[in-house]
Design an enzyme around this catalytic site. Structure first.
Site, PDB file in Angstrom:
ATOM      1  N   LYS A 249       0.871  -1.202   0.033  1.00  0.00           N
ATOM      2  CA  LYS A 249       0.059   0.049  -0.108  1.00  0.00           C
ATOM      3  C   LYS A 249       0.811   1.144  -0.116  1.00  0.00           C
ATOM      4  O   LYS A 249       1.631   1.260   0.911  1.00  0.00           O
ATOM      5  CB  LYS A 249      -0.954  -0.175   1.068  1.00  0.00           C
ATOM      6  CG  LYS A 249      -2.051  -0.991   0.978  1.00  0.00           C
ATOM      7  CD  LYS A 249      -3.359  -0.736   1.645  1.00  0.00           C
ATOM      8  CE  LYS A 249      -4.347  -1.397   1.504  1.00  0.00           C
ATOM      9  NZ  LYS A 249      -4.903  -1.222   0.052  1.00  0.00           N
ATOM     10  N   ARG A 324     -11.060  -8.102  -5.775  1.00  0.00           N
ATOM     11  CA  ARG A 324     -11.588  -8.716  -7.109  1.00  0.00           C
ATOM     12  C   ARG A 324     -11.172 -10.188  -7.633  1.00  0.00           C
ATOM     13  O   ARG A 324     -11.972 -11.043  -8.200  1.00  0.00           O
ATOM     14  CB  ARG A 324     -11.633  -7.782  -8.339  1.00  0.00           C
ATOM     15  CG  ARG A 324     -10.107  -7.378  -8.690  1.00  0.00           C
ATOM     16  CD  ARG A 324      -9.950  -6.025  -9.658  1.00  0.00           C
ATOM     17  NE  ARG A 324      -9.874  -5.096  -8.659  1.00  0.00           N
ATOM     18  CZ  ARG A 324      -9.790  -3.944  -9.237  1.00  0.00           C
ATOM     19  NH1 ARG A 324      -9.462  -3.442 -10.677  1.00  0.00           N
ATOM     20  NH2 ARG A 324      -9.765  -2.704  -8.466  1.00  0.00           N
TER      21      ARG A 324
END
Ligand code: BES
Ligand code: MN
Ligand code: ZN
Length: 468
Positions: A249, A324
């Site tokens: 991140k 996803r």
């Protein structure tokens, strides 16, 4: 919290008079002095008025004549104001006196507002409020229903608030089993070997960097009196912690809250809990793919090509787009049930947070307009509002790969939508995607909505399924 219907308020009870207008205030209950205080406060437009009698506090809550969704929300907020005063004054119970239909909303707001997550404190400073009595037209069944809904919502908050040091994928599945036993829905947990046998390439790829195995939980509620021929399926993103993986991140401190990345899982588990506890005659299946996402020597990497459960190939261009990957496998697994409708809930994109913040849920899908509108109505009913984004096929252009069927990364514009469009490639049924990245986690308490895990989604799904 204990909630009980009683016939009459006791003389020393902390009574909450919930009235539509000031005209319904029971004058007998108040002294002259108190009545003139009430009058003055009403003049100032106060809606929650507390009268401290030293041995007890009496409340007057004026909700207005409306009973629409906005009024219901105002009532939940008023309940949180009352709960704050009750806890500040270390009172252990209240007695609600009301014949209004929004009494259930008041109870809902009160229970949700009183939520705390104290597990890890040595010194557990629990709220004083522990008991709610209700006098009025409300039925035992109505009380049970709202108790079950709020318990389910608070359980979802617990799951989100649990850090991954406790709640890894297997622990999440154990918690799901426990909740299943409590509420009466069936739980089957598929372990790593089964997930491998099913060739869930997306879930396995994200799990590669983990020291803990993934799980895939299948929850089912199918009472004898079901009304739907084919099930409704709820799918929840169960990333128990999201570091981003090798695409670590990039934004400072953004990892701090990433235990919330199973907020979608918590929502759909809480939903089926409420549905089962309240014995709704609707066949519901909930699917929860779970893993953490972290870098390691074996972690999946940008450039990898993954063969998914439905045989489609995906070029991974960012390992932080992991939600996803695991949802895709769950959505393609859902096909075998020939579902009437599939809705997923996922803390899927920062783009959803950037677009609307914690104020609402970003939705999109290809189910018919009537279904989407019903879901939006439920969003209003419980005041977790839903805003529909476009789901145009043009967004698919961003998902073209030069080496595989799809990439897992758009070009940044319309990031929530490209994530949704990616997921659509794994569906063959009417589908709605809910991105709850904004509301799943709250920086601070807002009215009755808890700080930390908020339980976002649970009450929407319950309301939607109840009205189905
Ligand atoms: N779990 C995050 C999304 C998220 C952001 C949840 C903020 C809660 C609060 C998700 O897995 C993620 O990392 N999404 C990326 C996708 C991008 C790499 C295409 C994002 O939104 O930046
Ligand atoms: Mn991510
Ligand atoms: Zn994530």
């Amino acid at each position: 919290m204990e909630i009980k219907k009683i016939t009459k308020a006791g003389a020393k009870d902390n009574v909450v008079f919930l009235v539509a207008t000031e005209k319904e205030i029971d004058n007998k209950f108040f002294s002259k002095e108190e009545l003139s205080y009430l009058k003055a406060k009403i003049k100032e437009d106060a809606k929650v008025i507390a009268i401290n009698r030293l041995s007890s506090i009496a409340f007057v809550v004026i909700s207005g004549k409306d009973e629409d969704y906005k009024a219901r929300q105002t009532t939940r907020k008023n309940a949180s104001k009352v709960v704050d005063i009750v806890n500040e004054n270390k009172l252990s119970s209240i007695t609600i006196v009301s014949d209004l239909s929004i009494t259930t909303d008041f109870i809902e707001g009160a229970i949700l507002s009183n939520y705390q997550f104290l597990k890890y404190y040595s010194d557990k400073k629990a709220n004083s409020l522990q008991k709610i009595n209700v006098v009025g037209k409300i039925t035992k069944a109505q009380i049970d229903e709202v108790v079950n809904i709020t318990y389910a919502t608070n359980s979802a908050k617990d799951l989100v608030n649990e850090p991954q040091s406790f709640l890894n994928a297997e622990q999440l599945s154990k918690e799901i089993k426990r909740l299943g036993k409590e509420a009466g829905f069936k739980v089957e947990v598929l372990g790593k070997a089964k997930i491998e046998a099913l060739k869930m390439g997306g879930l396995l790829a994200v799990n590669k960097g983990s020291i803990d195995p993934p799980t895939f939980s299948v929850l089912e509620w199918k009472p004898k009196n079901v009304k739907n021929k084919r099930p409704i399926i709820l799918v929840g993103k169960g990333v128990v912690y999201d570091t981003g993986g090798l695409s670590l991140k990039p934004t400072a401190n953004s990892m701090d809250i990433m235990k919330c990345d199973m907020g979608g899982a918590a929502a759909v588990v809480g939903a089926i809990y409420a549905v089962a506890k309240n014995k709704l005659p609707i066949h519901v299946i909930t699917l929860v793919p779970a893993t953490d996402n972290r870098p390691s020597g074996n972690a999946y990497a940008p450039g990898d090509v993954i063969t998914m459960h439905n045989k489609k190939t995906v070029e991974v261009l960012n390992t932080d787009a992991e939600g996803r990957m695991i949802l895709a496998d769950a959505l393609s697994y859902a096909q075998k049930y020939k579902p009437e409708l599939v809705i997923d809930a996922a803390t899927l994109t920062g783009a959803a947070v950037a677009a609307i913040g914690h104020y609402g849920i970003v939705a999109m899908g290809n189910a018919d307009e009537k279904t989407m509108n019903k879901l939006k109505d439920s969003g209003n009913n419980v005041y977790e509002r839903i805003v529909e984004f476009p789901f145009w096929d043009e967004y698919n252009e961003q998902l073209k790969s030069s080496i595989a069927d799809l990439t897992n990364l758009g070009n940044g514009s319309g990031g929530s939508i490209t994530a949704g469009k990616f997921l659509e490639h794994f569906t063959d049924y009417p589908y709605i995607h809910l991105d709850i990245a904004g509301p799943a986690w709250m920086k601070t308490k807002v009215d009755y909505v808890s700080k930390g895990g908020s339980g976002s989604g649970v009450r929407i799904f319950y309301d939607f399924i109840k009205n189905y």
